[in-house]
Every structure is written in structure tokens, then in C-alpha cells.
Design a protein around this motif. Structure first.
Motif, mmCIF file in Angstrom:
data_model
loop_
_atom_site.group_PDB
_atom_site.id
_atom_site.type_symbol
_atom_site.label_atom_id
_atom_site.label_comp_id
_atom_site.label_asym_id
_atom_site.label_seq_id
_atom_site.Cartn_x
_atom_site.Cartn_y
_atom_site.Cartn_z
ATOM 1 N N MET A 1 28.714 33.579 40.448
ATOM 2 C CA MET A 1 27.774 32.638 39.835
ATOM 3 C C MET A 1 28.522 31.379 39.378
ATOM 4 O O MET A 1 29.623 31.486 38.876
ATOM 5 C CB MET A 1 27.097 33.309 38.642
ATOM 6 N N SER A 2 27.922 30.210 39.554
ATOM 7 C CA SER A 2 28.617 28.968 39.221
ATOM 8 C C SER A 2 27.971 28.299 37.987
ATOM 9 O O SER A 2 26.746 28.274 37.860
ATOM 10 C CB SER A 2 28.560 28.037 40.423
ATOM 11 N N HIS A 3 28.809 27.814 37.101
ATOM 12 C CA HIS A 3 28.335 27.155 35.872
ATOM 13 C C HIS A 3 29.034 25.810 35.722
ATOM 14 O O HIS A 3 30.091 25.588 36.308
ATOM 15 C CB HIS A 3 28.701 27.975 34.633
ATOM 16 N N GLN A 4 28.466 24.966 34.877
ATOM 17 C CA GLN A 4 29.083 23.681 34.570
ATOM 18 C C GLN A 4 29.049 23.490 33.049
ATOM 19 O O GLN A 4 28.031 23.809 32.417
ATOM 20 C CB GLN A 4 28.282 22.569 35.236
ATOM 21 N N THR A 5 30.149 23.010 32.471
ATOM 22 C CA THR A 5 30.175 22.824 31.018
ATOM 23 C C THR A 5 31.203 21.756 30.659
ATOM 24 O O THR A 5 31.866 21.190 31.547
ATOM 25 C CB THR A 5 30.505 24.167 30.319
ATOM 26 N N ASP A 6 31.343 21.493 29.346
ATOM 27 C CA ASP A 6 32.380 20.535 28.935
ATOM 28 C C ASP A 6 33.761 21.192 28.976
ATOM 29 O O ASP A 6 34.697 20.645 29.538
ATOM 30 C CB ASP A 6 32.102 20.033 27.507
ATOM 31 N N VAL A 7 33.862 22.373 28.324
ATOM 32 C CA VAL A 7 35.189 22.984 28.145
ATOM 33 C C VAL A 7 35.121 24.483 28.432
ATOM 34 O O VAL A 7 34.188 25.162 27.998
ATOM 35 C CB VAL A 7 35.682 22.791 26.679
ATOM 36 N N VAL A 8 36.119 24.980 29.163
ATOM 37 C CA VAL A 8 36.284 26.438 29.309
ATOM 38 C C VAL A 8 37.421 26.866 28.391
ATOM 39 O O VAL A 8 38.498 26.250 28.399
ATOM 40 C CB VAL A 8 36.628 26.841 30.756
ATOM 41 N N ILE A 9 37.169 27.908 27.604
ATOM 42 C CA ILE A 9 38.206 28.476 26.740
ATOM 43 C C ILE A 9 38.624 29.816 27.347
ATOM 44 O O ILE A 9 37.782 30.677 27.605
ATOM 45 C CB ILE A 9 37.671 28.678 25.308
ATOM 46 N N VAL A 10 39.915 29.967 27.572
ATOM 47 C CA VAL A 10 40.442 31.208 28.147
ATOM 48 C C VAL A 10 40.956 32.055 26.987
ATOM 49 O O VAL A 10 41.975 31.728 26.373
ATOM 50 C CB VAL A 10 41.596 30.917 29.135
ATOM 51 N N GLY A 11 40.219 33.117 26.645
ATOM 52 C CA GLY A 11 40.650 34.001 25.561
ATOM 53 C C GLY A 11 39.737 33.889 24.361
ATOM 54 O O GLY A 11 39.570 32.803 23.791
ATOM 55 N N ALA A 12 39.119 35.032 23.974
ATOM 56 C CA ALA A 12 38.179 35.055 22.842
ATOM 57 C C ALA A 12 38.779 35.773 21.644
ATOM 58 O O ALA A 12 38.136 36.590 20.995
ATOM 59 C CB ALA A 12 36.863 35.688 23.275
ATOM 60 N N GLY A 13 40.049 35.494 21.355
ATOM 61 C CA GLY A 13 40.662 35.941 20.103
ATOM 62 C C GLY A 13 40.180 35.020 18.986
ATOM 63 O O GLY A 13 39.323 34.146 19.210
ATOM 64 N N ALA B 1 34.510 22.445 34.647
ATOM 65 C CA ALA B 1 34.614 21.920 33.284
ATOM 66 C C ALA B 1 35.459 20.663 33.265
ATOM 67 O O ALA B 1 36.272 20.417 34.159
ATOM 68 C CB ALA B 1 35.234 22.979 32.370
ATOM 69 N N LYS B 2 35.257 19.889 32.170
ATOM 70 C CA LYS B 2 36.016 18.638 32.037
ATOM 71 C C LYS B 2 37.391 18.895 31.424
ATOM 72 O O LYS B 2 38.282 18.068 31.545
ATOM 73 C CB LYS B 2 35.225 17.667 31.150
ATOM 74 N N ALA C 1 38.049 12.720 23.061
ATOM 75 C CA ALA C 1 38.515 11.405 23.518
ATOM 76 C C ALA C 1 38.687 11.402 25.040
ATOM 77 O O ALA C 1 38.426 10.399 25.705
ATOM 78 C CB ALA C 1 39.833 11.057 22.836
ATOM 79 N N ARG C 2 39.095 12.534 25.600
ATOM 80 C CA ARG C 2 39.308 12.607 27.043
ATOM 81 C C ARG C 2 37.981 12.562 27.810
ATOM 82 O O ARG C 2 37.866 11.856 28.803
ATOM 83 C CB ARG C 2 40.043 13.909 27.375
ATOM 84 N N VAL C 3 36.980 13.315 27.321
ATOM 85 C CA VAL C 3 35.732 13.391 28.087
ATOM 86 C C VAL C 3 34.817 12.194 27.832
ATOM 87 O O VAL C 3 33.894 11.952 28.594
ATOM 88 C CB VAL C 3 34.973 14.729 27.862
ATOM 89 N N GLU C 4 35.085 11.452 26.756
ATOM 90 C CA GLU C 4 34.288 10.244 26.508
ATOM 91 C C GLU C 4 35.247 9.065 26.345
ATOM 92 O O GLU C 4 35.394 8.508 25.244
ATOM 93 C CB GLU C 4 33.414 10.433 25.266
ATOM 94 N N ALA D 1 43.054 19.836 19.068
ATOM 95 C CA ALA D 1 42.734 19.867 20.507
ATOM 96 C C ALA D 1 41.306 19.364 20.729
ATOM 97 O O ALA D 1 41.040 18.620 21.675
ATOM 98 C CB ALA D 1 42.906 21.284 21.056
ATOM 99 N N ALA D 2 40.382 19.747 19.837
ATOM 100 C CA ALA D 2 38.983 19.317 20.002
ATOM 101 C C ALA D 2 38.869 17.793 19.955
ATOM 102 O O ALA D 2 38.169 17.181 20.775
ATOM 103 C CB ALA D 2 38.108 19.955 18.928
#
Ligand SMILES: Cc1cc2nc3c(=O)[nH]c(=O)nc-3n(C[C@H](O)[C@H](O)[C@H](O)COP(=O)(O)OP(=O)(O)OC[C@H]3O[C@@H](n4cnc5c(N)ncnc54)[C@H](O)[C@@H]3O)c2cc1C
Length: 340
Positions: free
Chosen positions: A1-13, A110-111, A314-317, A308-309
């Protein structure tokens, strides 16, 4: 399945979860992926009941409670969770965006990407018996995905921790036979579950044996018996259909090592302004990030997530100034938090 978003976070700690909050405050959407079927990383996997004393303004809370509180805090931002799947690939596209792929076939465009992979993906510790690999997910299981698949079977459960005991108690009365085998009669499982197991043994509904499985008999491709060695080195043969192995989980950096990032041992090097890696648009926070003075504390990961946020915004806008706003007084933040 394909999705589109601003940010992917790897790891849900804890740090990956708090990253959702910091991105959400700035109006950025996130998808978060974890190799484990549950949230919370080390907190829930390694020490859910242990008290933590160094989270600001929370004098004490146990690790599971911290994760529950983080989940409550990030609720307004409607992040999408993809659990029980490892991020296997992160590919930078020509336009500077990223294509993230997981072991379950999920694809997310993701961006930016934030790696909050801690000490790596937790993988099950393996049963070291010759030829066992050919039977994985057919007769030898490291995870119970479908409990009903083990009903009516002769089960052998290996291990002395919570997973071994929880599944023993859950399956004992549904299995044709169940034997729990552990190398000693000292257990790491919760005392209440140990008591339930002992009651099942006393009621003749299952057996407990001290020993190790050291081999199998097979009829063609089918395992028929397990060889169980006791502490006196005697081997007995136990007729079985399925073996459930719960020897615990150990972390492995895994595919993260193949994404072209500059590593220092098992950590990713970042700057301390944006927590960006050597690949523009890929950030690293929490235990997996390293820089001069890095301390592997939840507190440090929370700070890294905030900076980081701002950098990602600043990077995506590009060209837009990212203003610092207070949650106390900012109407736009109140709106994003779902407040009236
Ligand atoms: C016993 C113990 C007690 C501790 N006590 C404290 C304390 O009192 N105070 C404190 O500040 N810290 C404490 N810590 C440290 C704290 O738990 C860590 O600093 C914190 O968990 C780091 O959070 P994280 O989000 O960076 O990573 P983690 O909690 O390690 O989570 C990382 C997640 O990333 C996932 N992952 C990794 N690679 C992939 C991939 N390729 N695809 C998908 N998922 C992936 C993993 O499955 C994991 O769930 C303690 C640690 C231990 C072991």
C-alpha cells in the motif's frame, strides 16, 4: 500500500512518539513505523514496570505510563502507525523527497525522514538447533500471530519470561497438550502469571520441565518429537506439533546501516543544530543519534525532536520564517492541539 505524508519516523520508542508531537505543533503530518507490534521501544519492551525518575515535571512514572502519556499527548495530531514491520529501505528521490519501504510491503513517500531507531530493531533470539530454520512459521514460531492456529496441537513452549508464560497460560486449556520448558525453575515472568502456570500444572492441564531442546526427530519435512536435555544430561523425547520459542529479543541495527548514513559504531552522526545526518532531509534523534557530548537519555531525545521539527519545517516550507511560538498563547497551536 502506498501513502504520502510530510515526515516518516522510523521507530516508535519514546523519542519517535514525541517527534510526532513536535512536528504536529508546527503543522506537519507524520507516519511512524516500528518493527515491534507494540509502541514504546525499550520502555515497553525492556522495562515497562520500572519507575523512571528523570522526566521533567514527572517525579516518577513507570515506563509503560510514560508511553501511555505520550500517546495521549500526540492524539490531536492523528499520526498514522505502521507496526510489526521493519523499515527496510529509505531512498532519496531526485526532487529531494524520500521513498520509504517496509518489510510488510508498505511504501510511504515523504518530504523528510526522522530515524528514531534506538538501539535497532528488536529481533527474537533464536533456538540454536540444527535444521530448525526449515520449520520456522510452520512448526517453530517466534511470535504468535494467530492463537487459533495452535489450538488442538501438542505444544512445547520454550522460555522463562513474560511472553512464554503469557502464551502458556493463554493456550494451556486450548492445546491438545502443552509442555513449558525452561533451563531452570527461576523465572523472569510476572509472579502472578507464574502462579497461574503452577495452578495449571497442579490441575493436570499442562506440564513444566527444566531443560533445553537440543534436537528434533522429523518425518520427512515434518517435526514429530523434540529432544529435551535435562540438567543431568538425560535426553527424553517429547511428541510435539508446534514449538513456541520465547527467548527474548535482542536489538540489531539492521537495514539502517545500508542507507548511506555516516555511522559511529551503531549510532548515526548528526549535527546539534538540526539533528540532521550526512544525507540532507534525513534526521536522527534519540539513542541512535550521536554527536559530541551525546547522552542516551529520553530527555535528550525530546530536545533533539524539538530542534529536528523546526529544521524539517524550514526544509519543507523553504523561504518561510519558522517562528517560535508558545503553546500557552499561540492560537494556531491551540487549533492544531484541537483546543477551543
Ligand atoms: C532498563 C533500562 C532503564 C532505563 N531507564 C532510563 C531512565 O530512567 N531515564 C532515561 O532517560 N532513560 C532510561 N533508559 C534509556 C531509555 O529507555 C532510552 O534512552 C530510550 O528508550 C530511547 O528512546 P528511542 O525512542 O531513541 O529508542 P528506543 O526506545 O530504543 O526505540 C526504538 C524503536 O525503533 C524501532 N526500530 C529500530 N530500527 C527499526 C527499523 N528499521 N524499522 C522499524 N522500526 C525500527 C525499534 O523496534 C524500537 O521500538 C533506560 C533503558 C533501559 C534498558
Amino acid at each position: 500500500m502506498s501513502h504520502q505524508t510530510d515526515v516518516v519516523i522510523v521507530g516508535a520508542g519514546p523519542c519517535g512518539l514525541f517527534q510526532i508531537f513536535e512536528l504536529g505543533l508546527l503543522g506537519l503530518k507524520a507516519h511512524i513505523v516500528d518493527a515491534l507490534p507494540k509502541l514504546g521501544g525499550q520502555c515497553t519492551e525492556l522495562y515497562p514496570d520500572k519507575p523512571i525518575y528523570d522526566i521533567p515535571a514527572i517525579p516518577v512514572c513507570d515506563a509503560q505510563e510514560l508511553v501511555d502519556r505520550l500517546m495521549e499527548q500526540i492524539k490531536p495530531f492523528g499520526a498514522t502507525f505502521h507496526l510489526d514491520q521493519q523499515v527496510t529501505a529509505v531512498q532519496r528521490q531526485e526532487d529531494g523527497s524520500f521513498r520509504v519501504a517496509t518489510s510488510a510491503g508498505t511504501e510511504i513517500l515523504a518530504k523528510a525522514v526522522v530515524i528514531a531507531g534506538g538501539v535497532g530493531s528488536f529481533q527474537p533470539m533464536l533456538l540454536k538447533v540444527d535444521g530448525v530454520d526449515a520449520h520456522i512459521d510452520r512448526q517453530v514460531f517466534y511470535r504468535v500471530k494467530d492463537p487459533a492456529a495452535h489450538h488442538g496441537k501438542r505444544l512445547c513452549v520454550l522460555g522463562g519470561g513474560d511472553s512464554a508464560f503469557d502464551w502458556t497460560v493463554a493456550l494451556a486449556e486450548r492445546a491438545a497438550e502443552l509442555t513449558l520448558i525452561h533451563r531452570s525453575s527461576t523465572f523472569r515472568a510476572a509472579p502472578a502469571t507464574v502462579a497461574k502456570m503452577e495452578a495449571l500444572v497442579a490441575a493436570g492441564k499442562m506440564k513444566f520441565t527444566v531443560g533445553n531442546v537440543v534436537g528434533f526427530d522429523a518425518d520427512g519435512a515434518h517435526i514429530t518429537q523434540a529432544h529435551v536435555r535435562d540438567p543431568q544430561d538425560h535426553i527424553t523425547k517429547l511428541p510435539i506439533d508446534h514449538v513456541l520459542v520465547f527467548f527474548g529479543l535482542s536489538p540489531k541495527l539492521g537495514p539502517i546501516a545500508e542507507w548511506g548514513l555516516t555511522l559511529d559504531k551503531n549510532q548515526i552522526e548528526t549535527d546539534t543544530e538540526k539533528f540532521e545526518t550526512n544525507v540532507p532531509g534525513i534526521y536522527a534523534i534519540g539513542d541512535i543519534a550521536t554527536y559530541p557530548g551525546k547522552k542516551k537519555l529520553i530527555l535528550s531525545g525530546f530536545h533533539e525532536a524539538a530542534l529536528a521539527a523546526f529544521a524539517i519545517k524550514a526544509r519543507v516550507e523553504p523561504g518561510k520564517k519558522v517562528h517560535l511560538q508558545y503553546t500557552t498563547t499561540s492560537p494556531i497551536m491551540h487549533q492544531r492541539l484541537g483546543l477551543k
